[in-house]
Design a protein around this motif. Structure first.
Motif, PDB file in Angstrom:
ATOM      1  N   ARG A  74     -38.263 -48.525  21.842  1.00 43.09           N
ATOM      2  CA  ARG A  74     -37.266 -48.594  20.960  1.00 43.09           C
ATOM      3  C   ARG A  74     -36.418 -47.431  21.022  1.00 43.09           C
ATOM      4  NH1 ARG A  74     -41.325 -51.139  17.607  1.00 43.09           N
ATOM      5  NH2 ARG A  74     -41.859 -49.061  16.619  1.00 43.09           N
ATOM      6  N   ALA A 118     -32.439 -47.196  22.017  1.00 41.01           N
ATOM      7  CA  ALA A 118     -31.311 -46.525  21.113  1.00 41.01           C
ATOM      8  C   ALA A 118     -30.540 -45.621  22.155  1.00 41.01           C
ATOM      9  CB  ALA A 118     -32.095 -46.087  20.060  1.00 41.01           C
ATOM     10  N   GLN A 152     -28.261 -47.861  24.061  1.00 47.04           N
ATOM     11  CA  GLN A 152     -27.380 -48.464  23.050  1.00 47.04           C
ATOM     12  C   GLN A 152     -26.321 -47.301  22.846  1.00 47.04           C
ATOM     13  OE1 GLN A 152     -28.655 -49.778  19.347  1.00 47.04           O
ATOM     14  NE2 GLN A 152     -27.277 -51.787  19.492  1.00 47.04           N
ATOM     15  N   GLU A 153     -26.781 -46.131  22.518  1.00 43.58           N
ATOM     16  CA  GLU A 153     -25.740 -45.194  22.086  1.00 43.58           C
ATOM     17  C   GLU A 153     -24.795 -44.894  23.295  1.00 43.58           C
ATOM     18  OE1 GLU A 153     -25.651 -40.591  20.804  1.00 43.58           O
ATOM     19  OE2 GLU A 153     -27.511 -41.636  20.904  1.00 43.58           O
ATOM     20  N   ALA A 159     -30.881 -54.658  23.155  1.00 39.41           N
ATOM     21  CA  ALA A 159     -30.024 -53.725  22.555  1.00 39.41           C
ATOM     22  C   ALA A 159     -28.565 -53.706  23.388  1.00 39.41           C
ATOM     23  CB  ALA A 159     -30.541 -52.195  22.833  1.00 39.41           C
TER      24      ALA A 159
END
Length: 220
Positions: free
Chosen positions: A39, A43, A46-47, A76
């Motif tokens: 995860r 992230a 995704q950022e 994501a």
């Protein structure tokens, strides 16, 4: 020329209470910590996507731990997972054994250690580089087809294939001390290209704060 970046991601921590060198064995799933690492790296990407990065493809080794790491990344980014056997873990003749270090004191295993440069106990380092770089090249071409200039792809693989590919990319010798690999759990080794020319190598550890205390038995 067409710029593109390929991110080689190592999978997260594996649930492996018996300390088995799992290699290509099936059904070695991520631990709870490994899922958190997956995860975390999702992230991270995704950022980057939210900041304008054109992440257009997620590719994973067929092994369970790689697929489970790739799943939150793909979710994501709103992408499907493409499976590629070329980024599979390395073959290893110690596969399935636990306590490998202690077993090396047994003379019956010594013939496997006769040539650490190749290495004699498993898939040659050069063969790993060849297959991973072929997958990288196909991912680079496909990323440009999907997203054009400055597109990026994520390939979820395993420590040894990623590390020797990085060594080759940086013009270093392939044989090495496994304790000195810079390829931690869910780390990101990025190969930057301009056209077909490799222009740089970058490295990041999105799960750095989760690494202390994590089990880190290499697959090969």
């Amino acid at each position: 020329m067409s710029r593109a970046s390929i991110h080689l991601v190592r999978h997260g921590e594996v649930f492996n209470p018996d300390g088995v060198l799992y290699g290509r064995l099936p059904e070695f799933h991520l631990s709870d910590l490994g899922q958190e690492m997956a995860r975390r790296v999702a992230a991270y990407f995704q950022e980057q996507q939210n900041s304008g990065a054109k992440l257009v493809q997620v590719v994973a080794s067929p092994l369970t731990r790689a697929q489970e790491t790739a799943a939150p990344i793909a979710a994501a980014l709103g992408l499907e997972i493409v499976t590629d056997e070329r980024i599979l873990e390395a073959e290893n003749r110690f596969e399935g054994l636990s306590g490998v270090k202690s077993r090396l004191r047994n003379p019956k295993y010594w013939p496997l250690l006769r040539n650490p440069i190749k290495p004699s106990w498993g898939e040659p380092y050069a063969a790993q580089v060849q297959r991973v770089m072929a997958a990288v090249e196909d991912a680079r071409i496909r990323a440009l087809e999907l997203g054009g200039e400055d597109s990026e792809a994520v390939l979820v693989s395993h420590q040894l294939p990623i590390w020797v590919t990085r060594l080759a990319a940086e013009g270093r010798r392939l044989w090495h001390d496994p304790r000195n690999r810079e390829c931690t759990l869910t780390s990101v080794t990025t190969l930057d290209f301009d056209g077909g020319q490799l222009t740089g190598v970058r490295y990041a550890e999105p799960s750095a704060d989760l690494l202390p205390g994590a089990a880190n038995i290499p697959g090969a």
